[in-house]
Write a protein that holds these residues in place. Sequence first.
Motif, short mmCIF file in Angstrom:
data_model
loop_
_atom_site.label_atom_id
_atom_site.label_comp_id
_atom_site.label_asym_id
_atom_site.label_seq_id
_atom_site.Cartn_x
_atom_site.Cartn_y
_atom_site.Cartn_z
N ALA A 1 40.65 46.21 66.08
CA ALA A 1 41.76 46.38 66.31
C ALA A 1 42.94 45.78 65.58
O ALA A 1 44.02 46.52 65.49
CB ALA A 1 41.84 45.39 67.57
N THR A 2 42.78 44.80 64.66
CA THR A 2 43.84 44.15 63.79
C THR A 2 43.89 45.16 62.92
O THR A 2 45.12 45.47 62.37
CB THR A 2 43.51 42.73 63.24
OG1 THR A 2 43.03 41.92 64.18
CG2 THR A 2 44.28 42.41 62.47
N GLN A 3 42.85 45.77 62.19
CA GLN A 3 43.04 46.73 60.80
C GLN A 3 43.72 47.88 61.51
O GLN A 3 44.55 48.69 60.85
CB GLN A 3 41.68 47.18 60.64
CG GLN A 3 41.03 46.04 59.72
CD GLN A 3 39.65 46.19 59.36
OE1 GLN A 3 38.78 46.91 60.31
NE2 GLN A 3 39.32 45.98 58.15
N LEU A 4 43.52 48.61 62.82
CA LEU A 4 44.28 49.74 63.43
C LEU A 4 45.71 49.33 63.29
O LEU A 4 46.62 50.21 63.03
CB LEU A 4 43.46 49.95 64.75
CG LEU A 4 44.12 51.36 65.46
CD1 LEU A 4 43.92 52.56 64.49
CD2 LEU A 4 43.50 51.64 66.66
N LYS A 5 46.02 48.23 63.81
CA LYS A 5 47.38 47.86 64.08
C LYS A 5 47.96 47.79 62.81
O LYS A 5 49.34 48.19 62.64
CB LYS A 5 47.53 46.45 64.93
CG LYS A 5 47.41 46.42 66.46
CD LYS A 5 47.27 45.17 66.74
CE LYS A 5 46.74 45.14 68.49
NZ LYS A 5 46.70 43.81 68.86
N GLU A 6 47.33 47.16 61.75
CA GLU A 6 48.00 47.20 60.24
C GLU A 6 48.25 48.53 59.90
O GLU A 6 49.36 48.72 59.20
CB GLU A 6 47.07 46.39 59.46
CG GLU A 6 47.10 44.89 59.57
CD GLU A 6 45.87 44.05 59.11
OE1 GLU A 6 45.12 44.64 58.44
OE2 GLU A 6 45.95 42.86 59.03
N ALA A 7 47.38 49.52 60.08
CA ALA A 7 47.53 50.69 59.78
C ALA A 7 48.64 51.52 60.25
O ALA A 7 49.50 51.99 59.51
CB ALA A 7 46.29 51.64 60.06
N PHE A 8 49.09 51.10 61.50
CA PHE A 8 50.42 51.66 62.09
C PHE A 8 51.33 50.99 61.64
O PHE A 8 52.50 51.70 61.63
CB PHE A 8 50.18 51.52 63.61
CG PHE A 8 49.56 52.54 64.45
CD1 PHE A 8 50.32 53.67 65.08
CD2 PHE A 8 48.17 52.47 64.53
CE1 PHE A 8 49.44 54.51 65.86
CE2 PHE A 8 47.41 53.63 65.22
CZ PHE A 8 48.22 54.65 65.83
N ASP A 9 51.48 49.89 61.14
CA ASP A 9 52.45 49.04 60.49
C ASP A 9 52.75 49.47 59.07
O ASP A 9 53.97 49.21 58.85
CB ASP A 9 52.27 47.60 60.58
CG ASP A 9 52.41 47.07 62.19
OD1 ASP A 9 53.01 47.77 62.89
OD2 ASP A 9 52.05 45.97 62.34
N ARG A 10 52.02 49.97 58.40
CA ARG A 10 52.35 50.19 56.90
C ARG A 10 53.26 51.14 56.51
O ARG A 10 54.33 50.72 55.81
CB ARG A 10 51.14 50.89 56.27
CG ARG A 10 49.73 49.95 56.02
CD ARG A 10 48.63 50.28 55.24
NE ARG A 10 47.53 49.58 55.27
CZ ARG A 10 46.49 49.35 56.15
NH1 ARG A 10 46.24 50.75 56.79
NH2 ARG A 10 45.62 48.69 56.18
N LEU A 11 53.56 52.33 57.13
CA LEU A 11 54.67 53.05 56.99
C LEU A 11 56.00 52.50 57.38
O LEU A 11 56.79 52.33 56.45
CB LEU A 11 54.59 54.50 57.66
CG LEU A 11 55.78 55.57 57.17
CD1 LEU A 11 55.76 55.57 55.74
CD2 LEU A 11 55.37 56.76 57.92
N PRO A 12 56.08 51.85 58.47
CA PRO A 12 57.49 50.95 59.00
C PRO A 12 57.74 50.02 58.00
O PRO A 12 58.99 49.60 57.61
CB PRO A 12 57.26 50.42 60.45
CG PRO A 12 56.18 51.40 60.91
CD PRO A 12 55.34 52.23 59.77
N MET A 13 56.77 49.24 57.50
CA MET A 13 56.91 48.09 56.67
C MET A 13 57.54 48.66 55.27
O MET A 13 58.23 47.98 54.54
CB MET A 13 55.67 47.17 56.40
CG MET A 13 55.28 46.59 57.74
SD MET A 13 56.33 45.54 58.38
CE MET A 13 56.81 44.42 57.34
N LEU A 14 56.89 49.87 54.56
CA LEU A 14 57.45 50.42 53.65
C LEU A 14 59.00 50.69 53.66
O LEU A 14 59.73 50.23 52.78
CB LEU A 14 56.41 51.61 53.33
CG LEU A 14 57.09 52.46 51.82
CD1 LEU A 14 57.14 51.74 50.42
CD2 LEU A 14 56.37 53.75 51.96
N LEU A 15 59.41 51.40 54.86
CA LEU A 15 60.67 51.59 54.99
C LEU A 15 61.56 50.43 55.14
O LEU A 15 62.58 50.37 54.59
CB LEU A 15 60.70 52.46 56.48
CG LEU A 15 60.26 53.78 56.46
CD1 LEU A 15 60.16 54.56 57.84
CD2 LEU A 15 60.78 54.58 55.30
#
Length: 147
Positions: free
Chosen positions: A36-50
């Motif tokens: 679950a944590t890895q999935l949340k991190e995957a969803f966060d990667r693009l917004p964090m880049l922005l």
Amino acid sequence: MNTKPILESEYAPLRISSLPSRPTASSAFGGRGYTATQLKEAFDRLPMLLINRFNSLLADIDRQGTGSLADSILTGLESGHTLARFFEDVRSGTLSTYLSVGDQSLFKRLTEMAETLNTLVLLMGDAYDGGSRFHVDCGHPADRAEQ
């Protein structure tokens, strides 16, 4: 300036659509076996880049001197002439040598006006009751001290 465009090669692997349909399923079932944590991190990667690039842009806007946004914007007045150099030209008075007023530079126009005023003072002789020097103040009214 530190901010660079976000390349497709940077954001493509971060897109949600790049994840398998079942990211938490094991690889045997077409997933990646994410927790679950890895999935949340995957969803966060693009917004964090922005967010990181946006913060970098804000820092570039706030920076002064070499590497600033003004130092990176070309004016087109001559090769390599930047907005930072334009600001320095305003401060130093160099701008008046290339700022056009009609078909002449501001410097030339002001010089001609000063010469005309000097001629008038000489012609008026004792009848002139003003000072012998003239000052042209083009500053902002709020910057002037009360006199």
